[in-house]
Design an enzyme around this catalytic site. Structure first.
Site, PDB file in Angstrom:
ATOM      1  N   ASN A  84     -12.812   7.090   5.205  1.00  0.00           N
ATOM      2  CA  ASN A  84     -12.912   6.157   6.268  1.00  0.00           C
ATOM      3  C   ASN A  84     -11.919   6.547   7.470  1.00  0.00           C
ATOM      4  O   ASN A  84     -12.515   6.380   8.598  1.00  0.00           O
ATOM      5  CB  ASN A  84     -12.806   4.724   5.779  1.00  0.00           C
ATOM      6  CG  ASN A  84     -14.035   4.190   4.971  1.00  0.00           C
ATOM      7  OD1 ASN A  84     -14.968   4.784   5.408  1.00  0.00           O
ATOM      8  ND2 ASN A  84     -13.806   3.390   4.145  1.00  0.00           N
ATOM      9  N   ASN A  92      -9.384   2.354   8.067  1.00  0.00           N
ATOM     10  CA  ASN A  92     -10.863   2.584   8.783  1.00  0.00           C
ATOM     11  C   ASN A  92     -10.622   2.295  10.328  1.00  0.00           C
ATOM     12  O   ASN A  92     -11.711   2.834  10.918  1.00  0.00           O
ATOM     13  CB  ASN A  92     -11.719   1.607   8.404  1.00  0.00           C
ATOM     14  CG  ASN A  92     -11.328   0.129   8.519  1.00  0.00           C
ATOM     15  OD1 ASN A  92     -10.252  -0.226   8.514  1.00  0.00           O
ATOM     16  ND2 ASN A  92     -12.440  -0.854   8.170  1.00  0.00           N
ATOM     17  N   PHE A 105      -5.379  -0.746   9.832  1.00  0.00           N
ATOM     18  CA  PHE A 105      -5.947  -0.198   8.432  1.00  0.00           C
ATOM     19  C   PHE A 105      -6.603   1.038   8.555  1.00  0.00           C
ATOM     20  O   PHE A 105      -6.867   1.695   9.882  1.00  0.00           O
ATOM     21  CB  PHE A 105      -6.741  -1.513   7.908  1.00  0.00           C
ATOM     22  CG  PHE A 105      -5.889  -2.533   7.323  1.00  0.00           C
ATOM     23  CD1 PHE A 105      -5.414  -2.224   5.875  1.00  0.00           C
ATOM     24  CD2 PHE A 105      -5.451  -3.483   8.119  1.00  0.00           C
ATOM     25  CE1 PHE A 105      -4.702  -3.404   5.257  1.00  0.00           C
ATOM     26  CE2 PHE A 105      -4.500  -4.504   7.590  1.00  0.00           C
ATOM     27  CZ  PHE A 105      -4.201  -4.574   6.098  1.00  0.00           C
ATOM     28  N   HIS A 140      -3.830   6.588  -1.430  1.00  0.00           N
ATOM     29  CA  HIS A 140      -4.606   6.606  -0.242  1.00  0.00           C
ATOM     30  C   HIS A 140      -3.556   6.666   0.856  1.00  0.00           C
ATOM     31  O   HIS A 140      -4.018   7.167   1.830  1.00  0.00           O
ATOM     32  CB  HIS A 140      -5.371   5.004   0.141  1.00  0.00           C
ATOM     33  CG  HIS A 140      -6.728   5.168   0.802  1.00  0.00           C
ATOM     34  ND1 HIS A 140      -7.386   6.509   1.033  1.00  0.00           N
ATOM     35  CD2 HIS A 140      -7.718   4.502   1.299  1.00  0.00           C
ATOM     36  CE1 HIS A 140      -8.441   6.361   1.629  1.00  0.00           C
ATOM     37  NE2 HIS A 140      -8.568   5.013   1.948  1.00  0.00           N
ATOM     38  N   TYR A 145       0.725  -1.314   0.112  1.00  0.00           N
ATOM     39  CA  TYR A 145       0.020   0.102  -0.269  1.00  0.00           C
ATOM     40  C   TYR A 145       0.829   1.193   0.000  1.00  0.00           C
ATOM     41  O   TYR A 145       0.387   2.278  -0.201  1.00  0.00           O
ATOM     42  CB  TYR A 145      -0.890   0.123   1.236  1.00  0.00           C
ATOM     43  CG  TYR A 145      -1.852  -0.941   1.268  1.00  0.00           C
ATOM     44  CD1 TYR A 145      -3.174  -1.015   0.408  1.00  0.00           C
ATOM     45  CD2 TYR A 145      -2.043  -2.287   2.095  1.00  0.00           C
ATOM     46  CE1 TYR A 145      -4.207  -1.722   0.331  1.00  0.00           C
ATOM     47  CE2 TYR A 145      -2.759  -3.132   2.098  1.00  0.00           C
ATOM     48  CZ  TYR A 145      -4.168  -2.993   1.335  1.00  0.00           C
ATOM     49  OH  TYR A 145      -5.145  -3.838   1.019  1.00  0.00           O
TER      50      TYR A 145
END
EC number: 3.1.1.29
Length: 196
Positions: free
Chosen positions: A117, A71, A69, A23, A18
């Site tokens: 989120n 969220n 993560f 993001h 990631y």
């Protein structure tokens, strides 16, 4: 007038897969600030994230990239803020922003989560206090809401990434202005910036 920011958070998803996704743009700000100040972020289990400490304009600033993560970001932020007795109004959260194009970034104080989120969980875990600062790093929008998840978890093409990198660099410079001279001066500079 200087601004009391005691914690800068860069929102991200954990893990190498990631690291370069859109993001994670918020985390790039914290990583760049750590690089400029020549410190290494350390994993601290009790704060659920990578942390560090720098001094900017004589003011102590803690750095955090949650390793939860996205969220669950609020869990890390709330844990560190509680431990160091940092108020929501003394926190700056850097995050990717669909509503701004690549090459643009903006500072903001307060507001909703706009469907993000990481921001949603942060607001929730800070007892629904929305008064923290945000550094919104523009990543653009894929054009349709059904494409958003794939878009934010994708990597920007090289031409777009160079705009994002330049924006992160300028944001770090403007953060210095914000801490020294206050929000409006920092906004005046950052909000007229456009990476080419």
């Amino acid at each position: 007038m200087s601004q009391q920011i005691k914690l800068l958070v860069g929102l991200a998803n954990p893990g190498p897969e990631y690291a370069k996704t859109r993001h994670n743009a918020g985390a790039w700000v914290v990583e760049e600030l750590a690089r400029v100040h020549n410190i290494t972020l350390k994993n601290e289990a009790k704060f659920y994230g990578l942390t560090g400490r720098i001094v900017m304009n004589g003011q102590e600033l803690r750095l955090l990239i949650p390793t939860t993560f996205m969220n669950l970001s609020g869990k890390a932020i709330a844990a560190l803020a509680k431990f160091y007795q940092i108020q929501p109004e003394e926190i700056m959260v850097a995050h990717d922003e669909l509503d701004l194009p690549p090459g643009i970034a903006k500072f903001k104080k307060g507001g909703g989560h706009g469907g993000h989120n990481g921001l949603r969980d942060t607001i929730s875990k800070l007892g629904n206090n929305k008064e923290f600062y945000r550094l919104r790093i523009g990543i653009g929008h894929p054009g349709h809401k059904d494409k958003v998840a794939g878009f934010v978890l994708g990597k920007a093409p090289a031409s777009e990434q160079s705009l994002l990198d330049a924006t992160v660099d300028e944001s770090v410079r403007c953060l210095d202005i914000l801490i020294k001279d206050g929000l409006s001066k920092a906004q005046n500079r950052l909000h007229t910036f456009k990476a080419e």
